[in-house]
Design a protein around this motif. Structure first.
Motif, PDB file in Angstrom:
ATOM      1  N   CYS A   1       0.832  -1.212   0.000  1.00 30.92           N
ATOM      2  CA  CYS A   1       0.000   0.000   0.000  1.00 30.92           C
ATOM      3  C   CYS A   1       0.864   1.259   0.000  1.00 30.92           C
ATOM      4  N   LYS A   2       1.910   1.255   0.801  1.00 25.07           N
ATOM      5  CA  LYS A   2       2.823   2.392   0.902  1.00 25.07           C
ATOM      6  C   LYS A   2       4.182   1.841   1.288  1.00 25.07           C
ATOM      7  N   GLU A   3       5.229   2.270   0.596  1.00 27.13           N
ATOM      8  CA  GLU A   3       6.555   1.681   0.781  1.00 27.13           C
ATOM      9  C   GLU A   3       7.029   1.732   2.228  1.00 27.13           C
ATOM     10  N   THR A   4       6.617   2.727   2.965  1.00 23.30           N
ATOM     11  CA  THR A   4       7.077   2.832   4.347  1.00 23.30           C
ATOM     12  C   THR A   4       6.548   1.691   5.213  1.00 23.30           C
ATOM     13  N   GLY A   5       5.554   0.968   4.740  1.00 26.35           N
ATOM     14  CA  GLY A   5       5.055  -0.189   5.475  1.00 26.35           C
ATOM     15  C   GLY A   5       6.114  -1.262   5.647  1.00 26.35           C
ATOM     16  N   PHE A   6       7.074  -1.326   4.712  1.00 24.78           N
ATOM     17  CA  PHE A   6       8.142  -2.311   4.821  1.00 24.78           C
ATOM     18  C   PHE A   6       9.044  -2.051   6.013  1.00 24.78           C
ATOM     19  N   THR A   7       9.052  -0.835   6.534  1.00 28.49           N
ATOM     20  CA  THR A   7       9.907  -0.536   7.688  1.00 28.49           C
ATOM     21  C   THR A   7       9.451  -1.306   8.928  1.00 28.49           C
ATOM     22  N   PHE A   8       8.237  -1.807   8.911  1.00 23.07           N
ATOM     23  CA  PHE A   8       7.743  -2.564  10.057  1.00 23.07           C
ATOM     24  C   PHE A   8       8.519  -3.872  10.236  1.00 23.07           C
ATOM     25  N   PHE A   9       9.177  -4.350   9.170  1.00 33.26           N
ATOM     26  CA  PHE A   9      10.026  -5.531   9.326  1.00 33.26           C
ATOM     27  C   PHE A   9      11.106  -5.261  10.371  1.00 33.26           C
ATOM     28  N   GLY A  10      11.650  -4.053  10.381  1.00 33.77           N
ATOM     29  CA  GLY A  10      12.651  -3.700  11.383  1.00 33.77           C
ATOM     30  C   GLY A  10      12.091  -3.748  12.792  1.00 33.77           C
ATOM     31  N   LEU A  11      10.845  -3.307  12.947  1.00 38.15           N
ATOM     32  CA  LEU A  11      10.215  -3.372  14.267  1.00 38.15           C
ATOM     33  C   LEU A  11       9.980  -4.821  14.696  1.00 38.15           C
ATOM     34  N   LEU A  12       9.594  -5.667  13.747  1.00 33.35           N
ATOM     35  CA  LEU A  12       9.397  -7.079  14.078  1.00 33.35           C
ATOM     36  C   LEU A  12      10.711  -7.738  14.497  1.00 33.35           C
ATOM     37  N   VAL A  13      11.798  -7.406  13.797  1.00 34.50           N
ATOM     38  CA  VAL A  13      13.105  -7.948  14.172  1.00 34.50           C
ATOM     39  C   VAL A  13      13.493  -7.441  15.556  1.00 34.50           C
ATOM     40  N   GLY A  14      13.285  -6.152  15.801  1.00 38.04           N
ATOM     41  CA  GLY A  14      13.577  -5.594  17.122  1.00 38.04           C
ATOM     42  C   GLY A  14      12.790  -6.283  18.221  1.00 38.04           C
TER      43      GLY A  14
ATOM     44  N   VAL B   1      12.240  -2.444  -5.039  1.00 44.06           N
ATOM     45  CA  VAL B   1      13.206  -1.668  -5.831  1.00 44.06           C
ATOM     46  C   VAL B   1      13.255  -2.204  -7.261  1.00 44.06           C
ATOM     47  N   TRP B   2      13.226  -3.528  -7.423  1.00 42.21           N
ATOM     48  CA  TRP B   2      13.239  -4.114  -8.757  1.00 42.21           C
ATOM     49  C   TRP B   2      11.987  -3.707  -9.537  1.00 42.21           C
ATOM     50  N   TYR B   3      10.821  -3.799  -8.901  1.00 43.43           N
ATOM     51  CA  TYR B   3       9.559  -3.518  -9.587  1.00 43.43           C
ATOM     52  C   TYR B   3       9.452  -2.057  -9.998  1.00 43.43           C
ATOM     53  N   THR B   4       9.933  -1.157  -9.167  1.00 45.63           N
ATOM     54  CA  THR B   4       9.808   0.270  -9.464  1.00 45.63           C
ATOM     55  C   THR B   4      11.047   0.831 -10.142  1.00 45.63           C
ATOM     56  N   SER B   5      11.989  -0.031 -10.495  1.00 40.92           N
ATOM     57  CA  SER B   5      13.238   0.390 -11.159  1.00 40.92           C
ATOM     58  C   SER B   5      14.017   1.384 -10.313  1.00 40.92           C
ATOM     59  N   GLY B   6      14.108   1.133  -9.040  1.00 43.88           N
ATOM     60  CA  GLY B   6      14.874   1.996  -8.149  1.00 43.88           C
ATOM     61  C   GLY B   6      13.993   2.987  -7.419  1.00 43.88           C
ATOM     62  N   THR B   7      14.619   4.053  -6.992  1.00 39.44           N
ATOM     63  CA  THR B   7      13.879   5.057  -6.225  1.00 39.44           C
ATOM     64  C   THR B   7      13.733   6.374  -6.976  1.00 39.44           C
ATOM     65  N   GLN B   8      14.233   6.444  -8.190  1.00 42.40           N
ATOM     66  CA  GLN B   8      14.130   7.671  -8.969  1.00 42.40           C
ATOM     67  C   GLN B   8      12.792   7.721  -9.699  1.00 42.40           C
ATOM     68  N   ILE B   9      12.255   8.907  -9.824  1.00 41.10           N
ATOM     69  CA  ILE B   9      11.025   9.109 -10.588  1.00 41.10           C
ATOM     70  C   ILE B   9      11.432   9.572 -11.976  1.00 41.10           C
ATOM     71  N   ALA B  10      10.949   8.885 -13.003  1.00 39.57           N
ATOM     72  CA  ALA B  10      11.422   9.103 -14.368  1.00 39.57           C
ATOM     73  C   ALA B  10      11.131  10.520 -14.880  1.00 39.57           C
ATOM     74  N   ARG B  11       9.950  11.007 -14.673  1.00 37.15           N
ATOM     75  CA  ARG B  11       9.582  12.308 -15.237  1.00 37.15           C
ATOM     76  C   ARG B  11       9.269  13.298 -14.111  1.00 37.15           C
ATOM     77  N   MET B  12      10.266  13.654 -13.343  1.00 37.77           N
ATOM     78  CA  MET B  12      10.068  14.599 -12.239  1.00 37.77           C
ATOM     79  C   MET B  12      10.137  16.021 -12.798  1.00 37.77           C
ATOM     80  N   ASP B  13       9.050  16.763 -12.657  1.00 37.11           N
ATOM     81  CA  ASP B  13       9.089  18.149 -13.111  1.00 37.11           C
ATOM     82  C   ASP B  13       9.361  19.059 -11.907  1.00 37.11           C
ATOM     83  N   PRO B  14       9.850  20.257 -12.161  1.00 32.10           N
ATOM     84  CA  PRO B  14      10.205  21.158 -11.055  1.00 32.10           C
ATOM     85  C   PRO B  14       9.026  21.518 -10.159  1.00 32.10           C
TER      86      PRO B  14
END
Length: 150
Positions: A22-35, A73-86
Motif C-alpha cells: 500500500c505504501k513503501e514505508t510499510g516495509f519498515t515494520f520488518f525492522g520493528l518485528l526484528v527488534g 526496488v526491482w519492480y519500481t526500477s529503483g527510487t528515482q522518478i522518471a519524469r520529475m518536473d520542477p
C-alpha cells in the motif's frame, strides 16, 4: 504451543507485506518485528530464550524483509522518478547540490517540528510548499539545527 507463535509471526509478516504494497514505508515494520524478536531473546524467562527457534525467526524476518525491499526496488526500477518536473518536487529538480542539501535539511527540521507540534499537516509538499533554501545564512535553518542537536 510453538506453532501458535509461528502462525502469529506469519500473520504479522503478511500484514507487513500488505502495508508495504500500500505504501513503501510499510516495509519498515520488518525492522520493528526484528527488534521485537531480539527483545524477546533478552527476556530472562522467555519461552524460547536463546534457542535455535528464536534465531530462526529473526533470520526469517531479515530474509523476507530484505526480499520484499529488493522486490520493491526491482519492480519500481529503483527510487528515482522518471519524469520529475520542477513543480512536483522543486528540491529534487534543483541543479545546485548546495541548495538541495540545505533544503533537505530544512525538510528534516520541518518533520521534527511536526513530530513535536503537529499544528499544520499537509499530504503534499509540492508546488513550492517548502521554498528552496538558497543560502546557509537563511534563518529557517535554525529549525534543522535544533532538530539535529536534540
Amino acid at each position: 504451543g510453538p506453532w501458535q507463535g509461528w502462525l502469529r509471526l506469519a500473520a504479522a509478516v503478511a500484514l507487513t507485506l500488505a502495508a508495504g504494497l500500500c505504501k513503501e514505508t510499510g516495509f519498515t515494520f520488518f525492522g520493528l518485528l526484528v527488534g521485537w524478536e531480539i527483545l524477546c531473546l533478552t527476556r530472562p524467562r522467555g519461552l524460547y530464550r536463546g534457542s535455535f527457534n528464536s534465531w530462526l525467526r529473526v533470520l526469517m524476518l531479515l530474509l523476507i524483509g530484505a526480499a520484499a525491499c529488493a522486490g520493491r526496488v526491482w519492480y519500481t526500477s529503483g527510487t528515482q522518478i522518471a519524469r520529475m518536473d520542477p513543480y512536483s518536487n522543486p528540491v529534487a529538480a534543483s541543479e545546485d547540490g548546495r541548495v538541495r542539501f540545505l533544503s533537505y535539511a530544512l525538510v528534516h527540521g520541518m518533520y521534527m517540528k511536526l513530530l513535536v507540534w503537529p499544528s499544520f499537516l499537509c499530504y503534499d509538499y509540492s508546488m513550492d510548499a517548502v521554498p528552496l533554501v538558497q543560502s546557509a545564512a537563511d534563518l529557517r535553518l535554525l529549525l534543522p539545527l535544533a532538530s539535529y542537536l536534540a
